[in-house]
Scaffold this active site. Structure first.
Site, PDB file in Angstrom:
ATOM      1  N   GLU A  34      70.566  20.582 134.144  1.00 26.78           N
ATOM      2  CA  GLU A  34      71.889  20.158 134.599  1.00 26.78           C
ATOM      3  C   GLU A  34      72.858  21.295 134.918  1.00 26.78           C
ATOM      4  O   GLU A  34      73.731  21.145 135.751  1.00 26.78           O
ATOM      5  CB  GLU A  34      72.576  19.257 133.550  1.00 26.78           C
ATOM      6  N   THR A  80      60.370  17.761 137.292  1.00 28.15           N
ATOM      7  CA  THR A  80      60.970  19.045 136.946  1.00 28.15           C
ATOM      8  C   THR A  80      59.949  20.085 136.501  1.00 28.15           C
ATOM      9  O   THR A  80      60.265  21.269 136.471  1.00 28.15           O
ATOM     10  CB  THR A  80      61.985  18.835 135.818  1.00 28.15           C
ATOM     11  N   PHE A 122      67.771  11.686 138.135  1.00 25.54           N
ATOM     12  CA  PHE A 122      69.131  12.231 138.024  1.00 25.54           C
ATOM     13  C   PHE A 122      69.979  11.466 137.020  1.00 25.54           C
ATOM     14  O   PHE A 122      71.203  11.483 137.091  1.00 25.54           O
ATOM     15  CB  PHE A 122      69.831  12.272 139.388  1.00 25.54           C
ATOM     16  N   GLN A 174      65.004  24.186 139.541  1.00 28.12           N
ATOM     17  CA  GLN A 174      66.043  23.321 138.974  1.00 28.12           C
ATOM     18  C   GLN A 174      67.435  23.796 139.379  1.00 28.12           C
ATOM     19  O   GLN A 174      68.300  23.007 139.733  1.00 28.12           O
ATOM     20  CB  GLN A 174      65.918  23.259 137.452  1.00 28.12           C
ATOM     21  N   ASN A 208      59.269  28.759 132.620  1.00 30.34           N
ATOM     22  CA  ASN A 208      58.531  28.902 133.879  1.00 30.34           C
ATOM     23  C   ASN A 208      59.544  29.306 134.936  1.00 30.34           C
ATOM     24  O   ASN A 208      60.419  28.524 135.314  1.00 30.34           O
ATOM     25  CB  ASN A 208      57.851  27.575 134.228  1.00 30.34           C
ATOM     26  N   THR A 230      59.677  26.868 138.154  1.00 34.38           N
ATOM     27  CA  THR A 230      60.291  25.546 137.998  1.00 34.38           C
ATOM     28  C   THR A 230      61.749  25.679 137.550  1.00 34.38           C
ATOM     29  O   THR A 230      62.574  24.836 137.889  1.00 34.38           O
ATOM     30  CB  THR A 230      59.499  24.674 137.007  1.00 34.38           C
TER      31      THR A 230
END
Lengths: 329, 740
Positions: free
Chosen positions: B705, B471, B243, B637, B630, B633
């Site tokens: 983010e 990730t 992070f 996120q 993807n 994934t």
């Protein structure tokens, strides 16, 4: 963690004997002790392992009481059929505590013995009469929002008792059976945990080297229903900001008997007897519940950041009484 | 852009190729390495917030079992400070070296380090070290204390921006709000502890480090130890998330490497959870004043965003809360400014969506407040100020689908059914609140190198010194190779997280995807070119044909006459093990576009006033980040960022005692992050998936983010809709809502 001597006990008497003579701790699930040893807050020179002692049974006694072995895990107790059926408040309280993996390790006696979450107790340096008698209480005037009490506090300590299970046991009524160098004795559950008063380092009524072997719950109140409500910031894995365990028996819409205990708001598992008395004979409605909740917090002392626990605790009492008396679906 | 990259592998929903290794416990994290003859280090950490060390008493500790040595400011090798430079790829946030002097600048600072034969012995001895301090009577523990009695705030001019006449435009605006928002210190708290396992051989350092940037880490360690970079290798193949806290080197890594050299044995140092709150960075607390002027049509006429955050006493870290404000909405008169003020904390650092996460809490809350003042639907108010041009750079956005995000999100959420009256939407004992906010994040792309091999055994190999911090980078690198070669994912071996691989980007800023994939693609094509040249050479399957006349598809080389040969046969025939390709790809093109990502969150909260219980019950997030590489994934996120945004809104708050300056809740029980039970009943992530080919050949802008940006504001706006309470200070606590 500092090094300590480890000894495994093969009987209750051997455990008691091994405990005597130097700063010692019993270890069962270890969910309090090992945490505190790792951060150097507890420094036992000897650890007596009581795992394996024959204290794993839950037994219904002839007089209707329930005898729970000290080593029964929080998970096993929460899902025990008799507890689920007759002591819902206890099952719900247990399942509201900690996490699955902690409940699998934590034991009945260990839960009774768990220690406070006050950050000033746990940081090892701040003033804390519990950790180092005579140094003062940094929680007063400090950060005292979440794990500090409004009931049963003193100028020497305001840490709240963290247990959910004990709140349910306080509501149910129980005896703690202990064995010490002088043999066995029993301690009333409500007398087991001590108010901090002028000696917050003294947390319970155990004498030197005594080991809890069982907790015996009072027989359930006939025709009663019980429930536990825990209020906190996040939905799980947090100690109660305020909680309420109640047992209510009604006849028609009238309250025949009631038990109220509170957690998160008090320095020990807190039984609100006066509030219970105020409920008996009253109609089971919001007005009665609010009145009882007010009485339950009579004399509460708010600190810098936890004044909200007084109305929050009252809400917990009102809602749990409401839930325990609601028409069954 | 070739058609081959459009192959359906790009955008597919693929499970992580490294998943089985993690499930089987084969993925080796930094502290999993137990090297022969390794010693263990454990820190002694300052128990005062500010002061000087008077004496360190080692008499007891030195006698304890297994102790090898105990280091401190009078017993530590001389090292070099590294300059902190992003351009030179040796950035650090805390430039002060560990044990540099006897001063204490923050609680939880390393003051001594015990090295012993086992972890347990090192820790036991560390607890026996007695340190006497002269403590400053009035440490600065909070932003408000810093503002009251600290030094003058230091302006951070380089991150500011001004256009038009913001102050006079605000003064003359028809409708105005002037509001201040406060966000707390937050701590990253990755699951994996910060850890370093250091070993020296012949003067060369190998460091297993929980790192989001092995190249930066290598360069920093080389500077600190006065070595050429090639004499340092940093390995970080698996990271239990970071992070942002593992972007740059912190004191523990330097300390571990230094003492390993001193004791002549490999040394492992794990930072305890308590000190992961103090000595490995945090998101600093901010105070942000926002002033908005708007006309009666809801058009912004002035916007100012002036922000201040605490930094440490030794380094300056600026939380650039205005980074989105300067370009998200159309406004001619605008200013953002940042300043810092010192506090007795460790140095802050980037935490997921640095600047934007706290900044958009303020801006998007203020937008809601202004919409309320204008009696406008908050969504309509935002649409009224939509722009396709970045006014701060005077450039068009390369690709913006914010309107589509607004519309698709609103439709899925059912926003049109929102009753605007506060507290009007009820369900049993609960009051529903519906709120929304925009999200925004910059898109960045850096230089990158990569290597790809096509192997005679039918597999492919790709490597790059970027990292997979959990990730899915391993997986999308394999997808990129597969998209060009047609080789199945399970035949593609990917190696990341080692500074000896071709130079790659830090896993931060949401730029790893956009940076790494073009380099991987280019290296893949280069490997295919090598294959063609082998095939057309002497003894090759296409000897005599021109390389340019061959095409490569689905693992086969073909000529125009219809002859096809599998690449494995091409290589096998020549007894060649592999065809290799390398590539270097540049950063994003400058000067033509502003590259940014966009999105919108729609949030439902449920407030039960009878028991003062607040829960986030439903979230719809529509996200515009260009091409999705993807789907699985990517959605992960955003879902994770939503969870983290809920934590930011309702729970997270790193507390320090205002009297002693000591940390209060530096543990995993009392520092609250959302648990499973806090997850909303439904989370819908809508990935808009419009490729941004002006940015890179894959059209992807990165997705790590953006999901957290705006989330806290959407929750706060929903809370206002439910309760009528406008909470301007995070986290939103139930006591602020009681009696609502």
């Amino acid at each position: 963690m500092r090094n300590f001597e480890y000894q495994k006990a093969d009987s209750v008497n051997a455990a008691v004997a091994a405990h005597a003579g130097q700063p010692s701790s019993f270890v069962a699930g270890g969910t309090t002790l090992l945490d505190l040893v790792k951060i150097d807050i507890m420094q036992p020179e000897r650890v007596v392992d009581v795992n394996g002692l024959p204290l794993y049974d839950v037994e219904e006694l002839d007089d209707g009481r329930l005898k729970i072995g000290a080593m029964v895990s929080n998970t096993d107790l929460a899902y025990h059929p008799t507890v689920v059926e007759k002591y819902a408040v206890l099952s719900e309280a247990l399942l509201s505590g900690a996490s699955t993996s902690l409940r699998n390790k934590a034991t009945t006696a260990g839960n009774v013995m768990q220690r406070v979450r006050c950050p000033y107790f746990r940081d090892g340096v701040s003033a804390c009469n519990k950790r180092e008698p005579g140094t003062g209480c940094a929680a007063i005037g400090g950060h005292n929002r979440s794990v500090h009490a409004v009931l049963g506090t003193s100028d020497q300590c305001i840490a709240s008792h963290p247990s959910d299970m004990c709140v349910a046991m306080a509501a149910i009524g129980a005896k703690v059976l202990v064995t010490g160098p002088d043999g066995e004795r029993e301690i009333d559950f409500l007398d087991f945990h001590l108010l901090p008063g002028d000696s917050p380092e003294k947390e319970h009524a155990l004498d030197a080297d005594e080991l809890i072997t069982h907790v015996v719950l009072d027989a359930p109140i006939k025709g009663s229903r019980s429930t536990y409500l825990k209020l906190r910031d996040r939905a799980s894995y947090q100690f109660a900001l305020a909680s309420s365990g109640v047992i209510v028996a009604t006849e028609g819409n009238t309250i025949r008997d009631a038990r109220i205990a509170m957690g998160g708001v008090a320095t020990k598992p807190w039984r609100a007897r006066e509030a219970e008395q105020a409920l008996i004979g009253q109609p089971a409605n919001e007005q009665s519940f609010k009145k009882a909740a007010e009485i339950a917090f009579k004399g509460a002392t708010p600190y810098e950041h936890n004044a909200f626990k007084i109305p929050l605790g009252q809400q917990a009492v009102v809602r749990s009484l409401t839930n325990a008396t609601a028409a069954r679906a | 852009m070739t058609d081959k990259i459009q192959a359906k592998i790009i955008g597919a929903s693929k499970p992580r190729i490294d998943g089985p290794q993690k499930l089987r416990g084969e993925a080796m994290y930094a502290a999993d390495h137990h090297l022969p003859n390794m010693a263990y280090a454990y820190g002694v950490f300052s128990t005062v917030a500010s002061g000087t060390i008077d004496n360190i008493d080692l008499s007891k500790a030195k006698q304890m079992p297994g102790v090898i040595d105990i280091f401190h400011h009078d017993h530590f090798p001389d090292l070099y400070r590294t300059p902190s430079s992003f351009a030179q790829e040796n950035k650090v946030d805390e430039t002060r070296l560990p044990f540099e002097d006897g001063k204490v600048y923050y609680p939880g600072q390393f003051v001594a380090l015990v090295v012993a034969d086992t972890f347990a012995n090192a820790r036991a001895a560390a607890y026996a070290v007695k340190v006497d301090y002269s403590a400053d009577a009035e440490p600065i523990a909070t932003l408000s204390q810093a503002l009251e009695r600290g030094d003058e705030p230091k302006k951070a001019d380089s991150s500011g921006h001004s256009r038009g006449n913001p102050d006079s435009a605000f003064e003359s605006a028809t409708n105005r709000i002037d509001v201040t928002y406060v966000t707390p210190m937050e701590t990253h708290n990755p699951m994996e502890m910060h850890a370093s396992t250091a070993s020296w051989e012949n003067g060369d350092l190998v460091l297993y480090e929980a790192s989001q940037g092995v190249i930066f880490a290598r360069n920093v360690m080389a500077k600190v130890f006065g070595l050429a970079p090639e004499r340092v290798e940093v390995r970080s193949p698996f990271i239990g998330s970071g992070f942002g806290s593992k972007l740059w080197i912190w004191p523990h890594a330097i300390a571990a490497a230094a003492v390993a050299r001193e004791v002549g044995r490999p040394v492992q140092l794990v930072v305890p959870r308590q000190q992961m709150f103090t000595t490995t960075g945090h998101r600093p607390p901010t105070q942000q004043q926002i002033r908005i002027g708007a006309d009666n049509n809801g058009k912004l006429t002035a916007l100012t965003h002036d922000s201040i955050n605490t930094t440490s006493m030794v380094d300056t870290y600026v939380e650039t809360t205005g980074s989105c404000t300067k370009s998200l909405y159309d406004c001619e008169n605008l200013r953002v400014s940042h300043a810092t003020v010192g506090a007795n904390h460790g140095t802050p650092t980037s935490m997921r969506a640095p600047g934007a996460a706290p900044g958009l809490f303020a801006l998007e809350s203020a937008m809601d407040e202004m919409a309320e003042k204008l009696n406008m639907d908050p969504l309509e108010f935002r649409k009224a100020n939509y722009t396709e041009r970045d006014q701060s750079m005077d450039l068009p956005f390369s690709s913006i689908h914010l309107m589509e995000a607004f519309e698709k999100g609103a439709e899925k959420f059912g926003w049109a059914k929102r009753n605007h009256e506060v507290g009007s939407m009820r369900d049993g004992e609960e009051i529903l609140g519906w709120g929304m906010a925009a999200c925004n994040w910059e898109a960045l792309k850096m230089n990158c190198d990569a290597r790809v091999s096509l192997r005679a055994d039918g597999t492919a190999y790709a490597s790059c010194a970027t990292q997979d911090i959990g990730t899915g980078t391993y997986t999308i690198v394999a997808q990129a190779v597969s998209s060009i070669t047609g080789i199945a994912l399970d035949k593609i071996e990917v190696e990341l997280g080692d500074s000896s691989y071709p130079s790659g980007p830090v896993s931060g800023g949401s730029w790893a995807t956009a940076t790494t994939l073009p380099a991987i693609a280019e290296a893949t094509r280069s490997a295919i070119e090598a294959l063609k040249s082998y095939a057309t050479g002497d003894g090759g399957a296409f000897a005599g044909t021109k390389a340019d006349d061959l095409s490569f598809d689905d693992g086969k080389l073909s000529d125009s006459n219809g002859k096809s040969v599998a690449y494995t046969d091409v290589l096998g025939q020549l007894k060649l093990a592999n065809a290799d390709g390398e590539a270097h790809t540049p950063g994003a093109p400058q000067g033509e576009y502003s590259f940014r990502s966009f999105g919108a969150h729609f949030v439902e909260v449920r407030w039960d006033p009878g028991i003062s219980r607040l829960r986030v019950s439903r979230v719809v997030s529509a996200i515009d980040v260009g091409q999705i590489i993807n789907e699985k994934t990517s959605a992960n996120q955003v879902e994770g960022a939503i969870a983290m945004g809920i934590g930011m809104a309702l729970f997270e708050n790193t507390e320090y005692d205002e009297r002693s300056g000591l940390p209060v809740n530096n543990n995993y029980a009392e520092y609250l992050v959302p648990v499973h039970a806090d997850q909303p009943d439904s989370v819908d992530v809508i990935l808009l998936d419009h490729p941004d080919y002006a940015f890179n050949e894959f059209g992807a802008r990165g997705i790590g983010e953006i999901g957290i940006t705006g989330m806290a504001a959407a929750v706060a706006n929903a809370v206002h809709h439910a309760t009528g309470k406008r909470i301007r200070e995070l986290p939103i606590r139930l006591e602020e809502l009681m009696n609502a």
